[in-house]
Design a protein around this motif. Structure first.
Motif, short mmCIF file in Angstrom:
data_model
loop_
_atom_site.label_atom_id
_atom_site.label_comp_id
_atom_site.label_asym_id
_atom_site.label_seq_id
_atom_site.Cartn_x
_atom_site.Cartn_y
_atom_site.Cartn_z
N LEU A 139 21.16 51.36 9.91
CA LEU A 139 19.98 50.49 9.85
C LEU A 139 19.69 49.98 11.25
O LEU A 139 20.51 49.28 11.86
N ASN A 140 18.50 50.34 11.78
CA ASN A 140 18.05 49.79 13.05
C ASN A 140 17.35 48.47 12.74
O ASN A 140 16.26 48.45 12.16
N LEU A 141 17.98 47.38 13.11
CA LEU A 141 17.49 46.05 12.79
C LEU A 141 16.35 45.65 13.71
O LEU A 141 16.24 46.13 14.84
N HIS A 142 15.52 44.72 13.24
CA HIS A 142 14.47 44.19 14.11
C HIS A 142 15.11 43.43 15.26
O HIS A 142 14.70 43.59 16.40
N GLY A 143 16.10 42.59 14.97
CA GLY A 143 17.01 42.00 15.95
C GLY A 143 16.43 41.64 17.30
O GLY A 143 16.79 42.23 18.30
N THR A 144 15.57 40.64 17.37
CA THR A 144 14.88 40.31 18.62
C THR A 144 15.71 39.47 19.57
O THR A 144 15.32 39.27 20.72
N ALA A 145 16.82 38.90 19.10
CA ALA A 145 17.67 37.97 19.87
C ALA A 145 17.11 36.56 19.91
O ALA A 145 17.60 35.73 20.67
N THR A 146 16.09 36.28 19.12
CA THR A 146 15.66 34.88 18.96
C THR A 146 16.53 34.26 17.85
O THR A 146 16.93 34.95 16.91
N PRO A 147 16.85 32.97 17.98
CA PRO A 147 17.80 32.37 17.03
C PRO A 147 17.40 32.52 15.57
O PRO A 147 18.21 32.94 14.73
N ALA A 148 16.16 32.20 15.22
CA ALA A 148 15.76 32.21 13.82
C ALA A 148 15.66 33.63 13.27
O ALA A 148 16.14 33.92 12.17
N ASN A 149 15.02 34.54 14.01
CA ASN A 149 14.80 35.90 13.50
C ASN A 149 16.12 36.57 13.16
O ASN A 149 16.28 37.15 12.08
N ASP A 150 17.08 36.52 14.07
CA ASP A 150 18.33 37.23 13.84
C ASP A 150 19.11 36.63 12.67
O ASP A 150 19.71 37.35 11.87
N ARG A 151 19.12 35.31 12.59
CA ARG A 151 19.85 34.65 11.50
C ARG A 151 19.27 35.05 10.14
O ARG A 151 20.01 35.39 9.21
N VAL A 152 17.96 35.02 10.02
CA VAL A 152 17.31 35.34 8.75
C VAL A 152 17.50 36.81 8.40
O VAL A 152 17.80 37.15 7.24
N GLU A 153 17.33 37.70 9.37
CA GLU A 153 17.49 39.13 9.08
C GLU A 153 18.92 39.45 8.67
O GLU A 153 19.15 40.22 7.73
N ALA A 154 19.90 38.87 9.38
CA ALA A 154 21.30 39.12 9.04
C ALA A 154 21.61 38.64 7.63
O ALA A 154 22.36 39.29 6.88
N ARG A 155 21.02 37.52 7.24
CA ARG A 155 21.24 37.00 5.88
C ARG A 155 20.66 37.96 4.84
O ARG A 155 21.29 38.22 3.81
N ALA A 156 19.47 38.49 5.11
CA ALA A 156 18.85 39.42 4.17
C ALA A 156 19.67 40.70 4.04
O ALA A 156 19.88 41.21 2.93
N VAL A 157 20.16 41.21 5.18
CA VAL A 157 20.95 42.45 5.15
C VAL A 157 22.26 42.23 4.41
O VAL A 157 22.69 43.07 3.60
N ALA A 158 22.92 41.10 4.66
CA ALA A 158 24.19 40.82 3.98
C ALA A 158 24.01 40.70 2.47
O ALA A 158 24.93 41.03 1.71
N ALA A 159 22.84 40.24 2.03
CA ALA A 159 22.58 40.07 0.60
C ALA A 159 22.33 41.40 -0.11
O ALA A 159 22.50 41.49 -1.33
N LEU A 160 21.93 42.43 0.64
CA LEU A 160 21.48 43.67 0.01
C LEU A 160 22.40 44.86 0.24
O LEU A 160 22.35 45.83 -0.55
N PHE A 161 23.20 44.85 1.30
CA PHE A 161 23.94 46.06 1.68
C PHE A 161 25.45 45.85 1.63
O PHE A 161 25.94 44.73 1.84
#
Length: 418
Positions: free
Chosen positions: A311-333
């Protein structure tokens, strides 16, 4: 021309659809290319990813206020590479990069062959961009003459977001439906979804998709005004991350129902789109939009989450974006997923991020080299075990790409190995 996706609705307790998401027939990707700060063409991207060599450099672009103290992913040599004389009316940094990217990896020839094979009116063009050629518009405004652009700037066919789509249509000879998607950072991921609908509806037999975005004052100073630009190379998902590094890039793909006379490099087998509309520039704190896009993409591909190898993450290195995306990925994969952000290599290329990182996902399928996350050394404890720092060599059958834009405009794509 607008093609609307099947509507979805949100509830804070979960995600619900009006109707089931149908599986789609895979679409062949018969040509592919990308040009970024890593170099021109697929080989340059592959070599830099494998060597973990970043394309980021200290900002040396001055848009009238002195170079901002930050790092950027700049494509070298655009300043000294004007368009051919016959294309002078399209002159802009964005179109210079579009021209350069189009002429890598035999893509221009593949597009011409598709036009010859299907007929010009059966080949569509769908481009993604965030700012298009707004850099030229920025240059024109300080030179207003009686409220009008100077004659030289008025003559340019670049002062609209759709300029990129029209430019690529002219270069390729395609004369089917032509549109430009501008949904910020999800723009050139959504072009794949638009292409799939055009092909499914029988409005085209082949679609040239892609995205191009270049650095300009509005981009650099706009993101800096939002306090999202780091003063050092970006560190996606790192515990000490403090912002993004901006970049520029261009890339293209050719999609066809059946690869007549051409071999499929990979297959587009799923897409998911959502718009959570939570905030203009911040994602929904629970990642509801991201989760919906991912689930829809898996449903259209007919896959369970454990079938995705990279999975190539959006992962912009901004605090909010990465935290939210990581949470979504952990919930699904499952924990076994190898997920990473490649923005430490290229910077955040905005409207071109979707196509560039789709190319990276396809390269992972073809090469068996799964990128890690460059520049980061200590993962944020909020991240799940799916986020990886190191590259690994592993053959995978399915890869996914996330692209999330302003206004909660999300897109996820699923690709299959040929």
């Amino acid at each position: 021309m607008a093609i609307l996706a099947r509507p979805s609705v949100f509830r804070l307790t979960g995600l619900h659809h009006h109707d089931p998401i149908p599986r789609i027939a895979p679409l062949a990707i018969t040509a592919l290319t990308a040009t970024t700060a890593l170099g021109e063409g697929l080989a340059a991207q592959r070599d830099a990813l494998c060597a973990r060599r970043s394309g980021l450099r200290r900002n040396d672009l001055d848009f009238g206020h002195g170079p901002l103290d930050c790092w950027i992913g700049r494509v070298a040599g655009l300043e000294e590479s004007p368009l051919p004389g016959a294309l002078a009316a399209w002159e802009s940094r964005n179109h210079r990069l579009a021209w350069r990217a189009l002429h890598q990896d035999g893509f221009a020839e593949a597009a011409a062959a598709a036009v010859a094979r299907h007929g010009a009116r059966r080949v569509a063009v769908v481009m993604g961009t965030s700012t298009s050629s707004i850099g030229e518009t920025e240059l024109a405004y300080p030179r207003l003459e009686d409220g009008h652009f100077p004659a030289a700037q008025r003559a340019l066919r670049v002062h609209s977001l759709h300029a990129l789509g029209e430019f690529v249509q002219q270069l390729t000879g395609a004369r089917g439906p032509c549109m430009t998607v501008a949904t910020a950072c999800s723009s050139s991921a959504k072009v794949f979804a638009h292409a799939a609908r055009l092909l499914q509806a029988g409005l085209a037999d082949a679609v040239i998709v892609g995205g191009v975005d270049t650095l300009c004052g509005s981009v650099i100073y706009g993101f800096n005004a939002l306090q999202l630009v780091s003063r050092q190379p970006c560190r996606p998902f790192d515990a000490a991350r403090d912002g993004l590094s901006l970049g520029e890039a261009g890339g293209f793909a050719l999609l066809e129902r059946e690869p007549e006379g051409a071999r499929a490099l990979a297959w587009l087998c799923g897409y998911g789109e959502s718009s959570d509309a939570h905030h203009m520039s911040a994602p929904h704190p629970e990642g509801l939009g991201a989760r919906l896009a991912i689930r829809d993409a898996l449903a259209r591909a007919g896959l369970s989450a454990d079938r995705i190898g990279y999975l190539n993450l959006h992962g912009t290195a901004t605090p909010a974006n990465d935290r939210v995306e990581a949470r979504a990925v952990a919930a699904l994969f499952p924990d076994s997923l190898h997920a990473s952000s490649t923005k430490g290599w290229t910077g955040h290329t905005l409207g071109a991020a979707g196509i560039v990182e789709s190319v990276f996902a396809v390269l992972a399928l073809r090469e068996g080299e799964l990128p890690g996350t460059l520049n980061s050394t200590e993962l944020d404890p909020a991240c799940g075990p799916q986020v990886r720092l190191d590259n690994v060599r592993r053959q995978v059958d399915y890869a996914m790409n996330n692209a999330f834009g302003f206004g909660g405009n999300n897109c996820t794509l699923v690709f299959a190995r040929a």
